[in-house]
Write a protein that holds these residues in place. Structure first.
Motif: not given
Length: 444
Positions: A56, A304, A315, A319
């Motif tokens: 991340t 992402w 996710t 994050m």
């Protein structure tokens, strides 16, 4: 005519000199990046949860560099692997700050690892952004807590179980370290003092990191739940121990309708390795779920999955906490005009950035942020359906109102107080307890 040509030649010389200076400056900037430390376990029992947090930060750095970096300088990730080894966290933190001279660090998951690095960050005056829910009872001038404090997760979860589900008995299952033990101490006090729950209606059990044999414990919880009172499990189990725990629930046919589990450390990432069909209906309390339907969240998920090259990449809440903390740090650096730790710390108070749930996060003087609280129900696809949430955001409390030693303490790192544990009754600041807390957390 000669005069004009002389002027043109002079301008050309100045322009060439300026271009040379500009090129030299750009070259210098390229050789002088802002170094961002990443302190997450990439191996060991916590890698299941922490490795995506490394990814991340690297994605956020890549995005920021595409926008020109910060203060005209590129960002560079400096990644180390403390390998789920708590003393090694302290060594790696010192390596980042003293050897690599990073300007900021994003990292840690467990509270014992955070306790281990605190003395290092305070000694070397580094900045740590910590992205995971924790037990509170701490406020350091060198740490910004972007995960949930107990009043932003554990306390609302208990209220939900009692007020919405009619729960009367509570099995508190946790991994044996500081976060579950302190959180459960707060919850026990809250259950007894506020909700009038009897001590006999609270079962507490701790297991080591990586624990895999859950048969006897799950059987004990089943028996505890047959006393004629509605029972729930509050789970502070961390890391890869969650996989066999949930498998054993399924093996013993524990139905969420009869004995729901609400977890504080299980999100989309942990569920991605499980057959979630038998777990449908069990719960988690977080401040973000991947299923939240906002433009900001859809954009984050799309970015992402593109970064990972995986249309199924998930996710999760920590994050989002890194997303918030990273953007707050960038804004504070821009405000301060420097990466100097003291200047950035002074500039970050009151910084407001969007979260991914449709509202905003504010950095408070106690180094905690404002967050919504959401309760999610596990679905068969490994996602969570939000079944309850606070009407607005909740300000994080560093110190619990339900523990005798904490209810008189406040934290405010602004001048003139500049104290993380100011006692309003005695009018004194308790000072840093980082070294003692680290020794205690590490069992020394």
């Amino acid at each position: 005519m000669k005069k004009i040509m002389h002027q043109v030649k002079k301008v050309a010389q100045v322009t060439s000199l300026s271009a040379l200076v500009g090129f030299t400056s750009l070259s210098a900037l390229a050789q002088d990046p802002i170094r961002v430390g990443v302190l997450h376990s990439l191996s060991g029992t916590m890698a299941i949860s922490e490795s995506v947090l490394r990814d991340t930060i690297e994605m956020l750095i890549e995005q920021q560099n595409a926008q020109g970096g910060v203060l005209g300088r590129p960002l560079e990730a400096v990644v180390v692997d403390p390998a789920s080894n708590w003393p090694l966290f302290a060594e790696r933190a010192r390596e980042l700050l003293a050897q690599h001279q990073v300007d900021v660090v994003f990292g840690n998951w467990t509270s014992v690892s955070r306790k281990a690095v605190l003395p290092v960050f305070e000694e070397l005056n580094g900045l740590l952004f910590y992205p995971v829910q924790y037990e509170g009872e701490e406020s350091s001038r060198n740490v910004f807590y972007t995960g949930a404090a107990p009043n932003q997760q554990a306390i609302p979860a208990v209220d939900y179980l009692i007020n919405e589900l009619g729960i009367e008995r509570f099995a508190l299952l946790g991994t044996d370290y500081v976060y579950p033990r302190t959180t459960n101490r707060i919850l026990e006090a809250y259950l007894k003092d506020v909700h009038g729950v009897a001590a006999s209606d609270i079962l507490v059990n701790y297991t080591p990191f990586g624990h895999s044999d859950w048969q006897n414990i799950v059987s004990q919880v089943r028996r505890f739940g047959t006393a004629g009172q509605r029972t729930a499990v509050i789970s502070t189990i961390n890391g890869d121990a969650n996989v066999p725990f949930y498998r054993e629930l399924a093996n013993q046919g524990i139905d969420a309708g009869d004995l729901p589990v609400i977890a504080f450390s299980v999100g989309e990432q942990e569920l991605s390795g499980l057959d979630t069909g038998p777990l449908v209906g069990h719960l988690a309390a977080w401040n973000y779920f991947m299923s939240v339907d906002t433009e900001e969240n859809h954009a984050f998920i799309e970015a992402w999955q593109a970064y990972k090259g995986d249309a199924n990449a998930v996710t999760n809440d920590p994050m989002e906490a890194h997303y918030i903390g990273f953007n707050m740090w960038v804004e504070a650096v821009n405000r301060a005009g420097t990466t100097d730790v003291d200047a950035v710390r002074d500039a970050i108070y009151g910084v407001v950035v969007p979260n991914l749930t449709g509202s905003y996060a504010v950095m408070l003087p106690n180094h905690h942020i404002t967050k919504p609280v959401l309760i999610g129900e596990i679905q068969s696809d490994g996602q969570f359906e939000v079944v309850w949430q606070t009407p607005g955001t909740v300000s994080g409390d560093a110190w619990s109102n339900f523990l005798p030693g904490s209810r008189d303490l406040v934290s405010d790192w602004r001048v003139p107080m500049s104290c993380g544990n100011y006692n309003v009754r005695t009018g004194r600041c308790g000072g840093s307890t980082a070294a003692a807390d680290a020794r205690s957390a590490l069992g020394e």
